[in-house]
Enzyme design. Structure first.
Site, short mmCIF file in Angstrom:
data_model
loop_
_atom_site.label_atom_id
_atom_site.label_comp_id
_atom_site.label_asym_id
_atom_site.label_seq_id
_atom_site.Cartn_x
_atom_site.Cartn_y
_atom_site.Cartn_z
N LYS A 69 0.86 -1.19 0.00
CA LYS A 69 0.00 0.00 0.00
C LYS A 69 0.89 1.24 0.00
O LYS A 69 1.59 1.50 0.97
CB LYS A 69 -0.92 0.03 1.23
CG LYS A 69 -2.06 1.03 1.04
CD LYS A 69 -2.53 1.70 2.30
CE LYS A 69 -1.57 2.71 2.86
NZ LYS A 69 -1.45 3.99 2.10
N CYS B 21 13.78 11.40 6.02
CA CYS B 21 13.94 11.02 7.44
C CYS B 21 15.38 11.18 7.91
O CYS B 21 15.63 11.29 9.10
CB CYS B 21 13.56 9.55 7.65
SG CYS B 21 11.90 9.22 7.19
N GLU C 41 10.93 16.49 13.92
CA GLU C 41 11.39 16.66 12.54
C GLU C 41 10.61 17.79 11.87
O GLU C 41 9.38 17.77 11.87
CB GLU C 41 11.05 15.39 11.74
CG GLU C 41 12.09 14.33 11.75
CD GLU C 41 11.63 13.14 10.90
OE1 GLU C 41 12.42 12.71 10.06
OE2 GLU C 41 10.51 12.65 11.07
N GLU D 78 11.17 1.60 9.66
CA GLU D 78 12.10 2.72 9.40
C GLU D 78 11.30 3.98 9.71
O GLU D 78 10.44 4.39 8.94
CB GLU D 78 12.57 2.64 7.94
CG GLU D 78 13.85 3.40 7.72
CD GLU D 78 13.61 4.73 7.05
OE1 GLU D 78 13.45 5.72 7.79
OE2 GLU D 78 13.57 4.76 5.81
C1 SIN Z 1 13.82 8.37 4.02
O1 SIN Z 1 13.72 9.58 4.07
O2 SIN Z 1 13.09 7.65 4.69
C2 SIN Z 1 14.77 7.67 3.09
C3 SIN Z 1 15.89 8.49 2.65
C4 SIN Z 1 16.93 7.74 1.86
O3 SIN Z 1 16.74 6.60 1.42
O4 SIN Z 1 18.00 8.29 1.70
#
Ligand code: SIN
Length: 491
Positions: A182, A294, A393, A260
Site C-alpha cells: 500500500k 527522514c 522533525e 524505518e
Molecule cells: C527516508 O527519508 O526515509 C529515506 C531516505 C533515503 O533513502 O536516503
C-alpha cells in the site's frame, strides 16, 4: 489524466490483485493532487478491508510456487524488472515530480537509486545460503536453512515514492516472499507504475499485489493485514507513532517487523573540519527533496571558532537555491507535499524566532501566486534545545544552527532525543572521528559525508527510529527466517 508520457500505460488508476487491474470493491475513488498547484490530476481506488484481504488471498496462494522457484529464476525476473525501470526512467521521474513535488533532476536520481536496490537484491537472491554445523553428537547432521517468511505487507511513504517501495519489494521477492503493498495516499501513481513494470517483467500472478487507499481508509486496509495471520511480516517506512501502532497491533499474530521511522539527525561541524566540504555535505543532505527525508539533518551544530564563517558560506548557498515547480528543469527546491507540511514548517520557524532565533535567509512562505505549498529555503541561527524544531522533525528546507563549545557537550545534545536514525559530522582529527562515531546513538553515521544511503549499505535506525535494515545483505535477512534441521541415525 494529464501527464504526457512516452509510455502512457505506466499511468495506472486501479489496484493490482492476482494479475488483474481492478477497481476497489466499493468503487470509491481517491483524488491525487499535484503539490505545486494543489489541483487534482488523477484518481485511484480508495480501497477497504475486502480489497486488502483479496490481495492477501492472492499473495498467500502464490507463495508456495514462488518460494520454491529456484533463486536464479527469481533473480532473472527481478533483473528484467530492473531493466524496465531503467528503460522508463524519464517517465517515472515525471510521475514522481508531478505527484510528489521532487525536482526533476532529483526524481531522475531517485529512479536510479530505487533501481540500484532492485539490481542488488536480484543478485543477492542467488547468494542465499545456510550453514552446516559441526555435529556435537556422533551420527547427527545439523543444518541451518534460510527460508522466506511468507506474505509480506509493505507500507510506504510519500517522500520517495519509487525508492522506498522498490527497496521493500525487491528483497521480499528475492527471498521468495510474496507481497501486498500500500503506497502513501499522496503518491500512489509511481508505485502503480512500478508494479505495472513488474507485471511486464513477468512476475507471476499473485506474487505482487497493490492496493491504494485514502488517509481515512488506510487504517482499515492496514488493520485487515495486521489481523490476518497469513501476513507474516510488515515492512513500514513512516512516522514513529504509526510504527508503534504496527508493533502493538501485530503482536497478536507475532509478525516479523521492519520499521524505518522518524529521525532527528544532528549535523556537527567541528572547528578542525574542512568548512567547504561541510557546507557541501549539508546542502546535499539537508536540502535533498526540500528537506523532506527522514535522514536529513534537523539540527546543525557548529563549533564556536568556525560558527560565523560556516553560517556565512551556508547562507550564501541556501539563498541561491532556485525554488519552483518540480517539473521545471531549473528547480532545486519544489513545493512541499501538502498544506499540512508547509504549516508545520512555518510553525517551527515562528516558534524558533519567538524563542530567540534569528533568520539569516528565508523564513517565509513563497510564491503564493503559483501554488500554496512553497517555503523559502531557510537558515536560522541561535537555535536552542527548547525550540520545537529541536525536538521534532521539521521535514522542510530549514537549517537551524546551534552554536557549541566542546565535543562532550555536542555529543550529549546530539544524543538528547528519542530518535536515532542518522547523524553526520565533519572533522579532520582521526582520533576524534572514532570517538564521535562510536558515541553517536544512531543507526547510521556520515563522517565527512552528507549522502550516505546506498544499496550495499544497511539503512535503518536505533531507539525510536525503529529496527530492521534495508539494503545490503542484512536487508535480505529481514525477509527470511532461520530453520534448523537435525538429522539423526547417521552413525
Ligand atoms: C527516508 O527519508 O526515509 C529515506 C531516505 C533515503 O533513502 O536516503
Amino acid at each position: 489524466m494529464s501527464l504526457s508520457l512516452s509510455q502512457p500505460a505506466l499511468l495506472r488508476s486501479q489496484n493490482f490483485i492476482n494479475q488483474q487491474w481492478r477497481e476497489a470493491g466499493q468503487h470509491r475513488r481517491l483524488p491525487v493532487a499535484n503539490p505545486a498547484t494543489g489541483g487534482t490530476f488523477a484518481h485511484v481506488p480508495d480501497s477497504d478491508a475486502d480489497d486488502a484481504s483479496q490481495a492477501v488471498d492472492a499473495a498467500a496462494a502464490a507463495f508456495p510456487a514462488w518460494s520454491r522457484r529456484p533463486a536464479r529464476e527469481r533473480a532473472q525476473l527481478i533483473k528484467r524488472w530492473h531493466a524496465l525501470i531503467l528503460a522508463n526512467q524519464e517517465d517515472l521521474a515525471l510521475i514522481i515530480s508531478t505527484e510528489q513535488g521532487k525536482p526533476l533532476k532529483e526524481a531522475r536520481g531517485e529512479v536510479l537509486y530505487g533501481a540500484s536496490y532492485v539490481e542488488w537484491f536480484a543478485e543477492e537472491a542467488t547468494r542465499i545460503c545456510g550453514d552446516i554445523v559441526a555435529e556435537a553428537v556422533p551420527g547427527r547432521k545439523l543444518l541451518v536453512l534460510e527460508e522466506p517468511v511468507g506474505v509480506v505487507a509493505a507500507i510506504t511513504p510519500w517522500n520517495f515514492p519509487l525508492a522506498m517501495i522498490a527497496r521493500k519489494i525487491a528483497p521480499a521477492l528475492a527471498a521468495g516472499c510474496t507481497v501486498v503493498a500500500k503506497p502513501a495516499e499522496d503518491t500512489p501513481l509511481t508505485a502503480l507504475a512500478l508494479v505495472w513494470l513488474a507485471e511486464q517483467a513477468g512476475i507471476p500472478a499473485g506474487v505482487l499485489n497493490i492496493v491504494t487507499a485514502s488517509r481515512a481508509n488506510t487504517p482499515v486496509v492496514v488493520d485487515a493485514w495486521l489481523a490476518d495471520s497469513r501476513v507474516r511480516k510488515i515492512t513500514f517506512t513512516g512516522s514513529t507513532p504509526v510504527g508503534k501502532h504496527l508493533a502493538r497491533e501485530s503482536a497478536a499474530t507475532l509478525k516479523k517487523l521492519s520499521l524505518e521511522l522518524g529521525g532527528n539527525a544532528p549535523f556537527i561541524v567541528f572547528d578542525d573540519a574542512d568548512l567547504d566540504a561541510a557546507v557541501d555535505g549539508l546542502m546535499a543532505s539537508k536540502f535533498r527533496n526540500g528537506g523532506q527525508t527522514c535522514v536529513c539533518p534537523n539540527r546543525v551544530y557548529v563549533q564556536d571558532a568556525v560558527h560565523d564563517a560556516f553560517v556565512e558560506r551556508l547562507a550564501q548557498r541556501v539563498g541561491a537555491l532556485h525554488v519552483g515547480p518540480a517539473t521545471e528543469e531549473a528547480a532545486q527546491i519544489g513545493p512541499m507535499i501538502n498544506a499540512r507540511a508547509v504549516d508545520k514548517i512555518a510553525r517551527h520557524v515562528e516558534d524558533a524566532v519567538a524563542r530567540g532565533a534569528r533568520v539569516v535567509t528565508g523564513g517565509k512562505r513563497l510564491r503564493a501566486e503559483d501554488g500554496p505549498h512553497y517555503y523559502a529555503p531557510t537558515v536560522l541561527v541561535g537555535a536552542t534545545p527548547e525550540m520545537e524544531l529541536s525536538c521534532e522533525e521539521t521535514f522542510g528546507p530549514v537549517a537551524p544552527v546551534f552554536r557549541f563549545h566542546d565535543e562532550q557537550e555536542v555529543i550529549r545534545d546530539a544524543n538528547d532525543t528519542p530518535f536515532g536514525l542518522a547523524a553526520y559530522f565533519y572533522s579532520n582529527d582521526v582520533r576524534r572521528i572514532w570517538r564521535v562515531a562510536q558515541a553517536l546513538e544512531t543507526g547510521m553515521v556520515g563522517i565527512n559525508e552528507g549522502a550516505i544511503a546506498a544499496e550495499a549499505a544497511p539503512f535503518g535506525g536505533v531507539k525510536e527510529s525503529g529496527y530492521g535494515r534495508e539494503g545490503s545483505r542484512h536487508g535480505l535477512d529481514d525477509y527470511m527466517h532461520t530453520k534448523y534441521l537435525c538429522q539423526g541415525q547417521l552413525g
